[in-house]
Enzyme design. Structure first.
Site, PDB file in Angstrom:
ATOM      1  CE  LYS A 196      -0.351   0.057   5.061  1.00  0.00           C
ATOM      2  NZ  LYS A 196      -1.255   0.097   6.223  1.00  0.00           N
ATOM      3  CE1 TYR A 205      14.004  31.911   0.688  1.00  0.00           C
ATOM      4  CE2 TYR A 205      13.718  29.535   0.886  1.00  0.00           C
ATOM      5  CZ  TYR A 205      13.720  30.696   0.113  1.00  0.00           C
ATOM      6  OH  TYR A 205      13.427  30.620  -1.224  1.00  0.00           O
TER       7      TYR A 205
END
Length: 407
Positions: A56, A283
């Site tokens: 899955k 940043y």
């Protein structure tokens, strides 16, 4: 800093014609190691017990098609997915092995499930009736397993409702309910009491159904964690996901179970720079050099799977040595302090988790850096990152989960 438990030798170089030479970042998937792990788990489980490879979530992010093919070729008897559309994708890829859908199937999906020969999970009469109707339309038997909720309280029928549901289902023509199963809440915990209680509840539910005349050819309960820790839960089949990749859900692997590492997340250095004391990176300039520092800019960021929570706290491997992540992880790039690592240049390979020569940064440790689990880490690697599949150390396929194929 050095990577723990292994030596400091640099990784073997990639071949000149290796397709990863042009990739900014990628997942290396060792299909030989996966096959070896399937064989090892089969040796571990109770004789006669089947192995379902749980694929899955795109095979925990590694690519469901390739993982399914490799697991089946290595001896897994069937596959398990979460949703009907995941089964559809495998059928469209030409995989015809038995597939169990573990999560809820909407009654509107019954027709597709029957057409694709998918085995769905039952927890109510409405889906059972829809499956019976679809079986009549397609002139074939609809396949299902009945799931009993023994305490996870997530999906399944309450134990006291299992017998009434079994009676309802038995009256529906064309519906074959060949399996009975449950799922554990805490099989990876050191305290085994609750799992043992769930095993008892499942046993009682089975006995109650049997005494009323309802028996099931296949019973299953064990996920990867229970496969390791609870032999009594092996029953007719185990459902193994994370263990296929050489990773234990609890972090503990018995020494007798010699599993191999299957996956490594890699990227390449895009720039090397020298920073003076007081200069920052990224940043917000959240990290500043306290002394002259050599920095590598790496071509992978949080859009690829380098979690932003690793900013100023995570580590990576480069040339067999462990180095810190400095500054904020941005969408496409990450910066490393490589001051004490010689030989780094543009194109040098960085490993965020997995093996780098004889050094290793395993998935558990990578996950623990940001208080999560290996499953989450693997599934966070985005679809734009190339999955590079290898056999005998040679690349056999390069693909992305967004559908593009490089080779």
């Amino acid at each position: 800093m050095q990577a723990e438990t292994r030596s400091n030798r640099a990784p073997a170089p990639f071949a000149v014609d290796d397709p990863t030479n042009t990739l900014p970042c990628w997942l290396d998937v060792d299909l030989d190691a996966l096959a070896a792990n399937v064989a090892a788990v089969q040796q571990w489980i109770t004789p006669g017990t089947q192995l379902a490879a749980v694929v899955k979530g795109q095979g925990y992010g590694l690519g469901a098609e390739e993982i399914s093919r490799a697991a089946l070729a290595a001896g897994a008897q069937c596959l398990a997915v979460a949703r009907v559309h995941e089964g559809l994708e495998l059928r469209q890829a030409g995989i015809d092995a038995p597939i169990l859908v573990l999560n809820r199937t909407d009654p509107a999906e019954a027709d597709l499930a029957v057409r694709l020969h998918l085995t769905v999970t039952l927890d109510g009469a409405e889906l059972a009736r829809a499956l019976g109707d679809a079986a009549a339309r397609w002139h074939r038997s609809a396949q299902a397993h009945l799931k009993v909720d023994t305490g996870l309280h997530r999906f399944g029928v309450d134990p006291e409702r299992a017998l009434p549901l079994a009676r309802d289902v038995a009256a529906i023509p064309g519906l074959a309910v060949d399996g009975l199963y449950t799922h554990f809440a805490s099989a990876d915990e050191s305290d085994h009491a609750y799992t043992e209680e769930q095993i008892k509840r499942f046993s009682h539910a089975t006995e109650r159904l049997a005494s009323a005349g309802y028996s099931f050819p296949l019973r299953h309960a064990a996920n990867s964690a229970a496969t390791l820790a609870f032999p009594a839960a092996h029953l007719g089949m185990v459902r193994v996901g994370l263990l296929l990749y050489g990773v234990s859900p609890s972090g503990y692997l018995p020494i007798e179970l010699a599993l191999r590492s299957v996956v490594s997340f890699r990227a390449r250095v895009a720039r090397v720079m020298e920073l003076g004391a007081g200069e920052g990176v990224g940043y917000g300039q959240t990290w500043r050099a306290e002394c002259p520092t050599r920095v590598a800019l790496v071509a992978a960021g949080y859009a690829d799977g380098v979690l932003r929570r690793l900013s100023n706290k995570g580590v990576a491997l480069i040339n067999g040595r462990e180095v810190p992540i400095i500054g904020r992880v941005s969408m496409d790039q990450t910066t490393l302090d490589i001051t004490h690592v010689p030989g780094v240049s543009v194109g040098t390979v960085v490993t965020f988790f997995g093996e780098d020569g004889d050094a290793q940064l395993d998935l558990h440790r990578f996950a623990q850096q940001v208080d999560t689990i290996p499953h989450d880490v693997l599934c966070a690697v985005s679809g734009r990152v190339a999955r590079v599949y290898r056999r005998d150390s040679r690349v056999v396929r390069v693909a992305r989960l967004n559908g593009t194929v490089d080779a």
